[in-house]
Structures are given as structure tokens and as C-alpha cells.
Design an enzyme around this catalytic site. Structure first.
Site, short mmCIF file in Angstrom:
data_model
loop_
_atom_site.label_atom_id
_atom_site.label_comp_id
_atom_site.label_asym_id
_atom_site.label_seq_id
_atom_site.Cartn_x
_atom_site.Cartn_y
_atom_site.Cartn_z
CG ASP B 300 -1.67 1.17 1.45
OD1 ASP B 300 -2.25 1.63 0.46
OD2 ASP B 300 -1.73 1.68 2.58
CE LYS B 301 1.24 7.58 -1.43
NZ LYS B 301 0.58 8.73 -1.87
CG PHE B 434 -15.23 8.95 1.80
CD1 PHE B 434 -14.80 9.73 0.75
CD2 PHE B 434 -14.55 7.77 2.08
CE1 PHE B 434 -13.72 9.34 -0.01
CE2 PHE B 434 -13.49 7.37 1.33
CZ PHE B 434 -13.07 8.18 0.27
CE LYS B 457 -13.76 16.05 3.25
NZ LYS B 457 -13.08 16.44 4.46
NE ARG B 491 -3.57 11.35 1.11
CZ ARG B 491 -3.91 10.07 1.01
NH1 ARG B 491 -3.08 9.22 0.52
NH2 ARG B 491 -5.10 9.67 1.45
CB THR B 571 -1.43 3.79 -4.15
OG1 THR B 571 -1.96 4.95 -3.52
CG2 THR B 571 -1.03 4.12 -5.56
#
Lengths: 326, 1005
Positions: B300-301, B434, B457, B491, B571
Site C-alpha cells: 500500500d502507499k 464517504f 469534497k 494528495r 494505491t
């Protein structure tokens, strides 16, 4: 470093961190090649000693089965001729160094078969020789039942007269077998025979166990030396068993040169299963009885080690390249 | 009802006067089951029968039970009962103790909950009102509540009905490849045993026919036993005698070794992270040696390669990018009393913009302050503490706070923020959650002025699809900014909002309520509703958050790739971010021949791009892959061979393309191309895809895979891989709980694999080789002896020796080696990562290695039988008495065997413990032998110790010792010579490093 409070930091010990000091041998040329050479030389040394010693041990073996290539005692092969006595004549050109041991040897004789009942499990090993018509057999079991019963008498021929060579039957069994492992039942009224009341002799025996040695009352019962020797069953189907030692009188230093006659009471049948019987005179050395194999094996192994060290040296000189990269 | 001052949304907060309990002591008003949860398997009384029953289900143990039954049949019994019973009881005992302690531990730790746990659907009816119950409102056993002094709850399933219990045991049990190999070998050994017994039985038949039938005068046959029946019985007798080829102590020894090697991982200070006080932990103690065989690492990142400590670095508001550090001075937030002193930002113009009350800027920060699921805790006035589910959210809310939009507190119905010093309370009308599919979150709030707005968002692609057409110009500018941000490895999130018509919202709200209380298709219906309202949004801007790389990540990745381990990063980030991280952590390099980027929208295009990439790397490679069938019986398992290419390549593939490429028709193409590349980066992948990628590699490559991750979205991949590693970091414990190994920093992976993994593999392989060697040698001597004892199943050793050979005489030296051995120390292991490759190639233990072991045993057993045979043939003691008797021969054979086997121990790291174990074992052998053959033991237990006096009479003979010396030398020296020549002629990397270490020429690290 100091640990404060309830930290989870693992302990810094050599054991936990796998840092225990250790000897880490590497198979480097500097160790292996001289090592092989040394081992080789040492083995050759031992081999020579063993070989020479073994050669110095005298062995006189005579097959007296009476069948096949054996000419001795052929008259006794027929089981109907009982009792049968035969003679075995031999001459010694030089002194047979003492102390001389007299063995009988049996071949193709499987004392080591599981069902034969070696004394591994005495409690369960007596069948089928546990009872004879509901009476307990003493001693019981196949081993005891099949006890070797040929007898030998040795004469030296001096001026055409036979002079008996005294044979010593004492101390031919292991000390532990005689003193610890085997016990006679307590004598009843000073009589060993009475102690064996209620038992019968093994089926194949001509006489009961308390009567094995008529010449020496102490050598009877389970403590009879021949019996003890027989009961120490052999590991392999060819074996020697010690019969007598020649240790007394003028023969203590050995059998002098001359002619001898061995008188054999031929009782034990081996012909029907292609077994062989022999009688052996031998002396011993520090390495025990005669055994050429061990000396030769040491010589061969030692030589191989030396050769190997030479091969390794050549390979090392030719192929070693210390500056190789990864 | 007393409402508390602080509540959190994850608790059911409907006014239920009757159910008010402190949250820690929840009890059920419905008596389905008692509330006690039992995660342990046994109790005090059921332990013995249950455990024994379970143990005898294991095939090996059942086999020994069968042997035991054979041994009580008198006609067959070739060994006393104790030869099997003693080892069996000991092994069962050790296993039982281990099971008991495991069970005890199980009551402490819980099994990991599976990913089904994050879904829950239910409805609560109270006072004719329906309230939605979903995952948000459920507390699972084992969870802790934060920030809450009181809560109101209703226990839904208690006791054995809890989700935890229903999920227990569903986790698949992982086995190592050595386990599988061992099972195959044990089957082979069974076959071999049957073969040997058949040969010996036939031999017995022939012997009985030729010799036994005429030997009856001295050895009569039992009634009704003829040659063929005797052969039949002999077969079973030999099954008993030769049973040592299937060593009963094998499995338990393997478990002990693995356990020991697991402890080293727990104890390693170099894998301890002082900042979070977290040591490494081997959560599974049965997979150690597999750590030395890893070929593929799936990482994973976020939180794994990076720290997962987010800082708000840059933003784009209404087409203006605030990013360049204009002055070295940090922005002064003194105008804002509620600012977080730890926050730093370098762009003063943004503060100016805030102060100028630009509406877009205000809306931007208002959104950040409102649209989130963060909890605020204010223990004292002005001292705010945020608890965020994800660090990104925390960073964004903190940023808003510092720019003057302070999120202060929330209740389920309201959110209170301080806007430029003015406290305002917004009514929270709806939260549109989310999740990994939606990749966005929205809130609908009503401002104190009564204005209804939706703030949203989310990921750029997702939000862009839902923007109002009027924003298209702004979109272009923002996209540019986004690309810049992503190119720096930041990000990004896109922010948008819209004002809502009140009537429309009321109507929507009713439908929303209906949908949220339905039990059928609730999620689908809610998704539709969300989709409906989240459209025609107005773009506000974008945020960029920096997630710094963890310490030592590039170095670790370099080391691992030197060790020939392929690293695939999976990722959820966007392509640019992922690429950038790829470069910064050394996975992608400028000097690489090429980096292929697969981002296509149709399966055909994906196929095309993959094929082109492959053709470019290896023009001659064929379109139809060569597939190797792994087994003859197992038609389903196929294998793609590795293809080598010149040059170094990288592959970046995005989620869209990956979805197509993972399809059945394309998966082989994907795998071929990906495996030719040195580095593979998959971006925008869902948790499911992560697991699919792992499964794909597992399916077609005979390679050991490792997945490493820190978050809940890595759980599926961690479980799918052969070995799962959890990073205990910011994102909770889910990954750690489902992992096999866990530690705090990615860089410890290097030590876990290159040091612990390598050693464990080395030790396990050495152990297995040695273990099979010593047992085969032991057994083969019996085989040779059979030819000289009429195939009568006579043992060549004392029965006591057979009983304790594995358990006492030879157990500790090999155990010591398996716990302490090191070919080179840890520093060298790390300095030469190439040392890792033998494990990947199964060099140290394979069918070939096993076959070599058998041959070696065969040679040793020939020496061990025939040298004593020839040396004792017709020979006598130095005093003329017997020495070639059965008992002396047995003693000689067993002494030769034991000394040879002890000297044959292939230890390269002799610690004091090893020396002690080795010489101690030999000393114990002689001590026990002399004791068992002593007068005293015979007089007390006459029947059990018939070997009285053998040791004394035999071991004082020089020729006996010379025989022992000769056999040991003949067994050991050829191995030494062979090794030496091998080192000279074709040295392995291992030999080279050892020689280097010996000469001490390598540079110090």
C-alpha cells in the site's frame, strides 16, 4: 540505554538479539587440506598397526561338518549313528602362541531370528518351548533348547601316546552373565536337582540342566558356562563361540609344535539346514581376535584421505580466485 | 432524558429513556443468549478429551495410533509397546501444552474481524417512529469509544450471536510452501515405507521357504504359519520397525522451531519503533520460513510507504493557486486566537485573501470546517483537540481552523463553527457519507440565516463529473493546478458546493428518510438519492495535502529489489501522485529504460497497450504464453514461467485499466507484462482490486507473495497474500489485526525478510534435511540388517535406544541448530541482499534436496551397518570371550549411528548452547546407556533391561572404538570433501560471503 516506565522496547541481550558469541568454522583450504592429510596419515598409521597385529594372530580353523568339502567327521553325518565320535588330526610346525582359545564355529545358523527368542524379552520369548506336556521346561525357550552339545577333547601325540591337553572351561562366559544376569534357584537341602523339582529338561537335551557338567557340580544349572555362552546369542548367522581356554600347565604359554588329535563327540545336527560346524584354535591380541578387515579398512580410508587432500590441493590451486566480485 | 454535553454520531442517539447504560457495561434486554462471549475453544474439563480427539484427527498421530494397535498383536509385534507409546505420549503432551497456551492466548486477543463487519443494516422502531440503524450506529465488541463519557445504546446481538463470533474462524488458515512440500514428502515416505516392507516381506517369504523350513529343528514354526503367511506378518512387523522414516516428532519440532524464530522477531530491537513504542510482532507463528522466500511484495502507499501524517500544503481557490513559499517566514495566525500553534503555512497572500473577506475563499474554508466527520474536544476554553478518522480530514479541518474558520463542536443535529471570530451554529440536515465507491462526501446544512447549502469534497474525477457546466473555465485552471500538485506527490481533493431550494430539499429529505429505513436495497436506494442531489455543483477549488515518505523507504526498496524481490505498489491515489512517490522512493528511476503507463478506457485498448509494452521489452516474446501445468493430477493449476528482459522497466497502470486487465481474458497478458517490469505501480485501485492482483500473481506464479499495508482497505490484500504484514500506524488496527506480522515502519520489512526471514528459512531447511537424514539413516540400518537375520523383523538396536533416539539423544542438538544457526550475521545479510535469492528458488529444501538426503542416508547406513558387520565378523574380545553377540553388536551399531549423526550436524554458528547440546547429548547417551545396562537396573526391572553388562564388556575394547571412529570418519569426511570441492568449483553467493567474512575484507557498514 535505560528503559523508562512501561516501555515495550525489547531487552538488549545477546540471546534476544541473536548476537551470542559463536565459533563459525569455514571450510577453508587452510583447514580442510591439512586436515585430510593428517587424518589420512593417522589412519594409515592405525591401519598398519592393526594389520600387523592381526597378521600376528594365529588361527587354526577346521570344518568338521562332514558334508561337502569337509572331510572330517563324515562318518557322523547320518543322525542314526549316535553316539558318534570322530577324530581330527593336525600338526603344528611351530609353537601356537598362548593363551590359546578353543572355539566352535557355526555358519548359516540364525540365532538372530526374532522368533528364536533372544533374551530381549524373557517373559514372552519361551514359546513354543515353555511347557512339555504341561510341565514347565527349565530352561525354557528355543535358544536353550537348541544348545550346542558337541564336545571336544584335545590330545597331543607325544611318542605315539596321546597326552590330554587340559581344557579350562571356567570364565568363558561374561562376568556379568555369570554373576548378575543368571541365577540358579536356591538349592533345596543342598541339592540343585531338588531345586529344579517340578520342571522338565528341554526337549532336545539328553540330560537335565542341573546335570550338565558331571565333572564339576558347581558348573551346573543356569550357571553352566557353556550354557551361558550359548545363551549370549550371536548377532550374525556366522559366529564363533568360546568353548575352552588352554591355560594350564605346560600349555599355558601355547601349544608346542607337534601332532595333535581332537576328539569330537558329534551330536549336533546341522546338515539338514546346510549349516556348517567348525572348530577353531586362536590366540588374541590387544585388538581382540583375528580381523583383517579393520586394518585394511583403515589403510584404504587413510590412503583415500591423502589422495583426497592432494586432489583438493590441486583444485584449490587451479580454481581459487579470491578477488571475485559479486 | 438527560442529554450529555458531548455525543458522537456513531452512537444511537434517539431518546430512549429506558435504555441508558454506561457504554462499557451493555446488557441485553432480550434473552437470546447469555452475554458471555467465549472465544476460547476448551475449558478445564473438555480440554483432555477434545484435544486428544483433535490430535488424533491429524493424520500423523492417527498413524502412530495404528502402529500402537499393530504392536499389541503378538504375532506382529516386533517392538515393545513403549517404543511407540513414549514418543507418542511426549508428542501429544507437547502439542497439548501448545494448544492449551494458544487457547489461553486466544482468550486475550481476538481473532480479526473480517471486512463484513463494516456493513450492518437494521431498523429500530420506537414510539411509532422508525430509525435507521447502520454501521455508523453500531458498536462492535472489541471497539473502544473515544471522546465519550456517556452513551446510550441498545445491544443488538449479544453473546455467541455477536458479529465477532459469527466471523471467527472464517479467516483461512495459512500454510507455508514447506508445509505443502512436507505433506507431499510424507506421502512419498509412506509409499517408500510400503515398498521397503514389501521387499523385506518377499525376502522373508523366500527365506522361510529356503532356510526357515529346514531350520525347524531349532526354530519351529508356530502352527498354521507357512512361508507366505509369515511374509504377510513380517510386512506388518517391518511397518512397526521402520516407522521411524515417518518421524512422529517432525511436526511438533517444526512448530517449536517456528515459535522460537517468531520470538526473535518480537524481541528484535532493530524493529522496535521508539516514537510509538511499538515492537515488531509475529502474530502468526507458523509462517516464518516463508519470510525467506518472498518473491513479490505488494505494498500500500499511504501510511505504509508514507508517514500518513498529513499537512495542508497548497490549495487552489477559484483558479488562484496558493502554493509558492513567498517568504521564509511562517504565516502569522495571531489574528485568530483559536489557531493551532503547530500549523505552518508559507503563503501570506492567502491570509490576505481571508482577511479581505473574499466570498470564494470564505466558502472554501467554510466547507472545510463543515464537511467532515471530525470530532472536536474542548477540555478547556480555547484548547481544541480534533479526533479525525482519517489524517487527511484532520489536516483540512486544522487548516480551516487556522485560517479563521474554526470547527468547534458538533451534535448529531448541529455543527458549531467560529467564522472569523463569530460563532455560528449550522443545522446539520444530512451527511452523505464517504465510501470507496462514491469517493466523495457531502453535507447538507442550514446556516443560521436559514440558507440551505450542500458542501461536497471528493476525488477530482468524481466531483468534476458532477459540476455545473458554468464552471468549465474554472475547471481547466484548477485541473492545471491539480496536476501540478499531484506531480509533486501531494494528495488532492476537489471542493464544490451548491445552494439548495428549500421545497426541493424537504421533498428529497422525505424520500431519503424512507430509503434509509427500508431493509431492502437500502444502500442502492440511498446511492441513487445521493446521486440525484449531488449534481450541478459549483467548483470552489482544490486542496493539496502532503504525506511525507517514511524514513528509509528508498533504501529499503533498493535493498529489496537487490534481493530480487519485486515490489508492486497498489494505491488509491491518482496516477500522478503515485508516479511521483514511485520516483521519490527509488522504485521508478530516471535511468530506467522505459516506464510504461497503461491508462485506457476499453478492454481492447488496454490489451493493445499491454502488448505493445511487452513487445517493446522483448520483441521476440510470443503472443501465446507458455503455460506450465504444475501437477499431473491437478489440471487447474497453471503456471506462467518468468520471462527475462534486458534493461529495467517500470509499469504504471490506473484503476480503470486495471479493472479491464484483471478480466479473465486479459489477466495473463497483464501478468506477463507486469512481471517483466522491475516495478509495478497500480493507482486508483479499490481494496477488492488489491486482493485480485495478489490472487492473480498467486494463481500463475509459483512464488511467495507478501502484502503490506496499514489501513482497512488493505485487509483483503493482506489476507489474500501468503504473508500479510500490517503497519501499526495512524489508520487504526484493522490491517494489523488481520496480518501475520506487524511493525511500525516500512523500513523494518528489510530486516524482517533479509535477516529474520532468511535465517528462518535457512534454519528450517537445515532442520528438515538433517531430520530426514538422521531418521532415514537410523531406519536403513534396520533394512540392511534384515538380510542377515532372516528378514525376521529383528531390531538392530536396543529397544530403549529406538524409544529415545529422536526424543532425547538427537533432539536438542538439531533444535539448537534450528534456533541459533546463522550462515552470516545480520549485518552481512543486509549488506549482501543477494543472499536472499536461494530462498526464492527453493534451493535449500526441495524434492531434489530431499532425494539427496535419502541418498546420503543410504550411504551412511551402508557404512554404519557393514563396517561394524565386517569388523565384528568372527572376532572376539582380547580375553577370548564373546563380542560378536547380538547385544554387543546392537550397542556398537547404535553408538556408531549416534556419534555419526551428531558429528554430521551441519552447524555453521556454534554458540556455547550448541556445543553444550551436542556434547551434552553424547554424554547423556553414554550416561543413560551405562545406567540402563547396569546391574542395578537389571535387578530392579529384570524384564525391561536385558542388556545388562553389554556396555562394560563392549566399550572397553579398542577394536570397538576403532570401528566407531572409522564409521564416523567415513560418514563425515566425504561430505566435507564434497562441500569443499563445491565451494572451490562452483561457489554460491553464500560461500563467497562467508569466505569474505573469514578474511574480513569487506567494508564495514
Amino acid at each position: 540505554m535505560k528503559n523508562q516506565g512501561t516501555t515495550n522496547r525489547p531487552d538488549n541481550t545477546a540471546f534476544d538479539q541473536q548476537r551470542l558469541p559463536a565459533w563459525q568454522p569455514v571450510l577453508s583450504a587452510g583447514i580442510v587440506i591439512p586436515g585430510f592429510l593428517l587424518v589420512g596419515l593417522a589412519f594409515i598409521g592405525i591401519g598398519v598397526a592393526l594389520f600387523v597385529t592381526s597378521r600376528s594372530i594365529q588361527v587354526l580353523e577346521n570344518d568338521y561338518t562332514g558334508t561337502g568339502s569337509s572331510v572330517h567327521c563324515s562318518e557322523c553325518v547320518n543322525p542314526k549313528t549316535t553316539p558318534c565320535t570322530c577324530q581330527l588330526n593336525f600338526s603344528l610346525s611351530a609353537l601356537f602362541q598362548g593363551p590359546v582359545f578353543l572355539y566352535y564355529g557355526l555358519s548359516n545358523y540364525f540365532q538372530n531370528v526374532r522368533g528364536y527368542g533372544s533374551l530381549r524379552r524373557p517373559s514372552s520369548s519361551c514359546a513354543p518351548y515353555q511347557y512339555d506336556q504341561n510341565t514347565t521346561i527349565a530352561p525354557c525357550g528355543s535358544v536353550a533348547n537348541s544348545m550346542f552339545n558337541d564336545t571336544f577333547t584335545l590330545y597331543q601325540l607325544v611318542n605315539a601316546t596321546r597326552k590330554t591337553v587340559p581344557l579350562d572351561g571356567k570364565g568363558i562366559a561374561w562376568w556379568t552373565d555369570y554373576n548378575i544376569k543368571f541365577r540358579n534357584p536356591p538349592e533345596v537341602d543342598g541339592s540343585l536337582a531338588a531345586a529344579f523339582n517340578g520342571t522338565v529338561k528341554p526337549v532336545n537335551w539328553p540330560k537335565p540342566v542341573y546335570d550338565l557338567d558331571p565333572t564339576n557340580p558347581a558348573n551346573n544349572g543356569f550357571l553352566n558356562q557353556d550354557f551361558l555362552v550359548w545363551m549370549r546369542t550371536a548377532a550374525l548367522p556366522d559366529f564363533w563361540k568360546l568353548y575352552r581356554r588352554i591355560t594350564e600347565g605346560e600349555y599355558a604359554s601355547g601349544l608346542p609344535a607337534g601332532n595333535y588329535t581332537l576328539e569330537i563327540q558329534y551330536n549336533y545336527p546341522v546338515a539338514n539346514f546346510a549349516g556348517r560346524k567348525s572348530v577353531i584354535f586362536s590366540n588374541t591380541s590387544w585388538m581382540g581376535g583375528k580381523n583383517q578387515f579393520l586394518g585394511i579398512a583403515y589403510l584404504v580410508t587413510g590412503s583415500l584421505c591423502v589422495v583426497m587432500s592432494a586432489v583438493m590441493l590441486i583444485v584449490y590451486a587451479k580454481f581459487n580466485s579470491p578477488d571475485e566480485d559479486f | 432524558l438527560q442529554t450529555k454535553s458531548r455525543t458522537i454520531t456513531s452512537i444511537l442517539t434517539v431518546p430512549l429513556a429506558s435504555f441508558s447504560f454506561p457504554c462499557t457495561i451493555m446488557s441485553s434486554p432480550f434473552f437470546f443468549q447469555t452475554n458471555a462471549i467465549k472465544t476460547s475453544k476448551y475449558n478445564l474439563f473438555t480440554f483432555l478429551p477434545l484435544n486428544l480427539f483433535e490430535q488424533f484427527q491429524r493424520i500423523a498421530n492417527a498413524y502412530f495410533l495404528f502402529l500402537l494397535i499393530l504392536q499389541v498383536i503378538p504375532a506382529i509385534s516386533s517392538l515393545s509397546w513403549f517404543t511407540t507409546v513414549v514418543p507418542l505420549v511426549l508428542v501429544l503432551l507437547v502439542t497439548a501444552v501448545k494448544d492449551a497456551s494458544d487457547d489461553f492466548v486466544r482468550e486475550v486477543h481476538c481473532e480479526p474481524p473480517n471486512n463484513r463487519l463494516d456493513k450492518f443494516t437494521g431498523t429500530l422502531t420506537f414510539r411509532d417512529q422508525k430509525y435507521a440503524l447502520d454501521n455508523e450506529r453500531i458498536l462492535l465488541r472489541g471497539c473502544t469509544l473515544r471522546n465519550t463519557e456517556w452513551c446510550f445504546g441498545l445491544v443488538i446481538f449479544a453473546g455467541p450471536e455477536t458479529k465477532l463470533m459469527q466471523n471467527c474462524g472464517k479467516t483461512t488458515f495459512k500454510r507455508t510452501s514447506i508445509d505443502h512440500l512436507m505433506n507431499v514428502l510424507v506421502l512419498f515416505i509412506f509409499g517408500f515405507l510400503a515398498f521397503m516392507c514389501t521387499v523385506l516381506a518377499i525376502g522373508n517369504g523366500i527365506w522361510e521357504f529356503q532356510e526357515g523350513s529346514v531350520f525347524t529343528a531349532f526354530l519351529p514354526r508356530p502352527d498354521g504359519v507357512d512361508a507366505s503367511f509369515s511374509a504377510f506378518l513380517t510386512f506388518w512387523s517391518y511397518v512397526i520397525i521402520l516407522n521411524t522414516v515417518v518421524p512422529i516428532s517432525l511436526y511438533v519440532s517444526v512448530e517449536i522451531i517456528r515459535l522460537g524464530n517468531s520470538f526473535y522477531i518480537d524481541w528484535d530491537r532493530k524493529m522496535y519503533y521508539p516514537r510509538s513504542d511499538t515492537p515488531a510482532e509475529a502474530r502468526t507463528t507458523t509462517l516464518n520460513e516463508e519470510l525467506g522466500q518472498i518473491k513479490y511484495v505488494f505494498s500500500d502507499k499511504t501510511g505504509t510507504l508514507t508517514q500518513n501524517i498529513m499537512t495542508f500544503n497548497k490549495c487552489s481557490i477559484s483558479g488562484k493557486s496558493y502554493e509558492i513559499p513567498k517568504s521564509p517566514q511562517k504565516v502569522d495566525f495571531s489574528y485568530n486566537p483559536l489557531a493551532d500553534p503547530k500549523f505552518s503555512f508559507h503563503d501570506h497572500s492567502l491570509v490576505e485573501a481571508v482577511k479581505l473577506e473574499a466570498p470564494e475563499v470564505h466558502n472554501f474554508f467554510r466547507l472545510l470546517a463543515l464537511c467532515h466527520t471530525v470530532m472536536a474536544e474542548e477540555k478547556e476554553e480555547g484548547n481544541l483537540l480534533y479526533q479525525a478518522q482519517s489524517p487527511d480530514e484532520g489536516a483540512l479541518v486544522t487548516a480551516a481552523r487556522n485560517f479563521g474558520f474554526v470547527f468547534r463542536s458538533r451534535t448529531p443535529e448541529t455543527i458549531t463553527i467560529v467564522e472569523m471570530g463569530v460563532q455560528k451554529s449550522y443545522e446539520l440536515l444530512a451527511i452523505l457519507d464517504f465510501n470507496n465507491v462514491r469517493k466523495r462526501m457531502s453535507v447538507i446544512v442550514q446556516s443560521p440565516e436559514g440558507k440551505l447549502s450542500l458542501y461536497c469534497k471528493g476525488a477530482d474525477t468524481i466531483v468534476y463529473e458532477r459540476l455545473h457546466p458554468s464552471c468549465s473555465k474554472l475547471m481547466d485552471v484548477t485541473t492545471e493546478h491539480l496536476n501540478e500538485f499531484a506531480g509533486e506527490g501531494l494528495r488532492t481533493l476537489v471542493l464544490a458546493h451548491k445552494n439548495l431550494d428549500e421545497d426541493y430539499f424537504r421533498e428529497w429529505s422525505t424520500r431519503h428518510h424512507m430509503a434509509s429505513t427500508t431493509l431492502e436495497d437500502r444502500e442502492e436506494r440511498l446511492d441513487e438519492l445521493y446521486e440525484e442531489i449531488e449534481k450541478d455543483l459549483l467548483l470552489l477549488g482544490a486542496t493539496a495535502i502532503e504525506d511525507k515518505l517514511q524514513d528509509g523507504v528508498p533504501q529499503t526498496i533498493e535493498q529489496l529489489s537487490k534481493a530480487n524481490i519485486k515490489i508492486w505498489v497498489l494505491t488509491g491515489d491518482k496516477q500522478e501522485t503515485a508516479e511521483n512517490i514511485g520516483y521519490s522512493c527509488n522504485m521508478l528511476r530516471e535511468e530506467m529504460t522505459d516506464v510504461f503507463i497503461i491508462s485506457a478506457d476499453t478492454p481492447q485498448e488496454v490489451h493493445e497497450e499491454l502488448r505493445n509494452a511487452r513487445k517493446k521489452m522483448k520483441p521476440e516474446s510470443e503472443d501465446e504464453p507458455t503455460i506450465i501445468q504444475r501437477g499431473i493430477l491437478d489440471k487447474k493449476s497453471k503456471m506462467l514461467p518468468d520471462e527475462t528482459v534486458d534493461g529495467e522497466y517500470g509499469l504504471v497502470i490506473n484503476g480503470h485499466s486495471l479493472a479491464y486487465a484483471l478480466d479473465k481474458s486479459l489477466e495473463q497478458e497483464l501478468l506477463r507484462t507486469a512481471c517483466m517490469c522491475k516495478t509495478v505501480i497500480c493507482c486508483r485501485v479499490t481494496p477488492l482490486q488489491k486482493a485480485q492482483v495478489v490472487e492473480l500473481v498467486k494463481k500463475y506464479k509459483q512464488a511467495v507473495t507478501l502484502a503490506i499495508g496499514d489501513g482497512a482497505n488493505d485487509v483483503s490484500m493482506i489476507k489474500a497474500a501468503h504473508i500479510g504484514v500490517g503497519i501499526s500506524g495512524q489508520e487504526g488496527m484493522q490491517a494489523v489485526l488481520s496480518s501475520d506480522f506487524s511493525f511500525a515502519q516500512f523500513r523494518y520489512l528489510q530486516r524482517l525478510l533479509l535477516v529474520h526471514g532468511r535465517w528462518s528459512y535457512l534454519r528450517m531447511c537445515k532442520f528438515l534435511r538433517y531430520f530426514f537424514y538422521k531418521n532415514f539413516t537410523f531406519t536403513f540400518v534396520h533394512f540392511w540388517y534384515a538380510f542377515f537375520c532372516g528378514f525376521s523383523a529383528q531390531t538392530v538396536y536396543d529397544e530403549w535406544f529406538i524409544t529415545v533416539y529422536n526424543l532425547v539423544y538427537t533432539a536438542l542438538p538439531v533444535l539448537g541448530m534450528s534456533l541459533f544457526d546463522q550462515d552470516v550475521n545480520d549485518r552481512w545479510s543486509v549488506q549482501f541482499p543477494q543472499l536472499y535469492s536461494p530462498g526464492q528458488l527453493n534451493k535449500y529444501f526441495s524434492k531434489t534436496a530431499f532425494f539427496k538426503c535419502v541418498l546420503h542416508s543410504c550411504y551412511s547406513s551402508l557404512v554404519l551397518f557393514f563396517i561394524p558387520y565386517a569388523a565384528m565378523y568372527d572376532t572376539v574380545r582380547d580375553d577370548g570371550r564373546d563380542i560378536a553377540d547380538y547385544q554387543s553388536f546392537a550397542l556398537l551399531a547404535q553408538t556408531c549411528l549416534l556419534i555419526t549423526v551428531c558429528l554430521g550436524l551441519d552447524t555453521s554458528y556454534w554458540t556455547a548452547v550448541n556445543q553444550f547440546f551436542l556434547w551434552g547429548s553424547l554424554a547423556v547417551y553414554f550416561a543413560i546407556t551405562f545406567t540402563m545396562y547396569s546391574n542395578g537396573m537389571y535387578l530392579i526391572f529384570t524384564a525391561s533391561f536385558p542388556f545388562i553388562g553389554t556396555a562394560r564388556n563392549s566399550l572397553n575394547q579398542p577394536n570397538v572404538w576403532l570401528t566407531i571412529l572409522l564409521t564416523s570418519i567415513l560418514c563425515v569426511l566425504p561430505v566435507v570433501a564434497y562441500r569443499f570441492l563445491l565451494i572451490q568449483l562452483c561457489p554460491t553467493i553464500n560461500d563467497k560471503v562467508r569466505v569474505l567474512r573469514g578474511t574480513g575484507t569487506a567494508k564495514k557498514t
